[in-house]
Enzyme design. Sequence first.
Site, PDB file in Angstrom:
ATOM      1  N   PRO A   1       0.798  -1.233   0.000  1.00 44.28           N
ATOM      2  CA  PRO A   1       0.000   0.000   0.000  1.00 44.28           C
ATOM      3  C   PRO A   1       0.833   1.288   0.000  1.00 44.28           C
ATOM      4  CG  PRO A   1       0.069  -0.934   2.199  1.00 44.28           C
ATOM      5  CD  PRO A   1       0.866  -1.858   1.326  1.00 44.28           C
ATOM      6  N   GLU A   2       2.146   1.160  -0.063  1.00 45.75           N
ATOM      7  CA  GLU A   2       3.016   2.335   0.076  1.00 45.75           C
ATOM      8  C   GLU A   2       2.607   3.492  -0.826  1.00 45.75           C
ATOM      9  OE1 GLU A   2       4.045  -0.786   0.116  1.00 45.75           O
ATOM     10  OE2 GLU A   2       5.828  -1.056   1.371  1.00 45.75           O
ATOM     11  N   VAL A   3       2.335   3.184  -2.110  1.00 43.34           N
ATOM     12  CA  VAL A   3       2.054   4.259  -3.071  1.00 43.34           C
ATOM     13  C   VAL A   3       0.856   5.102  -2.622  1.00 43.34           C
ATOM     14  CG1 VAL A   3       0.559   2.912  -4.638  1.00 43.34           C
ATOM     15  CG2 VAL A   3       1.957   4.752  -5.558  1.00 43.34           C
TER      16      VAL A   3
END
Length: 251
Positions: A139-141
């Site tokens: 989920p970083e983006v």
Amino acid sequence: MADVPAIDSLKVDTIGAVRLLTLNRPDKLNAMDTALIDALIAALRSADADAAVGAIVLAGAGRAFSAGADIAEFKDLPPEQRHRVEHRSALTASLQLLLPGLSRPVIAATQGHVLGGGCALALACDMVVAAESSRFGYPEVKRGILASSVTPNLARQVGTKAAFELLVTGRSIDPARALELGLINRIVPDGQQVEAALELAAGLAALPARALQATKRLFYRTLDADFARAMQLAHEAHAEMRAEQRQPPSP
Ligand code: COA
């Protein structure tokens, strides 16, 4: 195990010939801060150096395997403290490199959130046993940050299209899709993932240790080599094994 720092956020157990390492910050979904990664690296090295340990299982306490890097800790890492930022990043990268480099096989037992660095950790293990509730993703983006040290191994393990999609959408996938992509080995009912991983690990630990360890070593050495080099490495490993078998047993 004297060299393993005793911290509450990592539980270390030995079950027969299997070392069970459990990420133990359930209230934070086993988010990994620097202390936990440090302890995990030390515990993995210690297990790998222990002649009584034949295989390692990596699990997470509570409802998640791991929700990834500890975001709260990032706030303490402003760009001006470059050495701390670099230390943190180097630690994550070294964990990714360490797991395939260990001589003992490592099996991840996952449930719930398996996100970001947590997903990378599971993928860096040699095998993954996933409970049905497991959800894998990067989920970083979505948080405006870069899934950096997790990228190379993901791209190496699944097709480039699937890896790219996971990284740029930040969406999670269920175990059925993860199995289809080859990210995991087995799906088990919730609550049975640790037991199933321990059983699998005990089976591996019962195999002739030298052959098992030589197999793992050769597997990763050939993985990124070109075909001709991989065949050369395979030939050398075979010759080495045959030479060892000719040695008279030590008294
Ligand atoms: N770092 C630090 N703490 C984290 C964390 C992380 N990556 N993921 C979860 N936590 C903490 C939460 O802050 C919360 O702590 P609190 O109770 O003290 O407030 C606790 O774990 C439970 O999380 P919560 O968000 O309440 O659970 P949820 O079921 O509503 O949501 C997630 C679960 C995984 C969807 C959500 O926690 C999340 O998005 N986490 C971040 C995941 C991420 O981006 N990982 C990549 C990091 S680079």
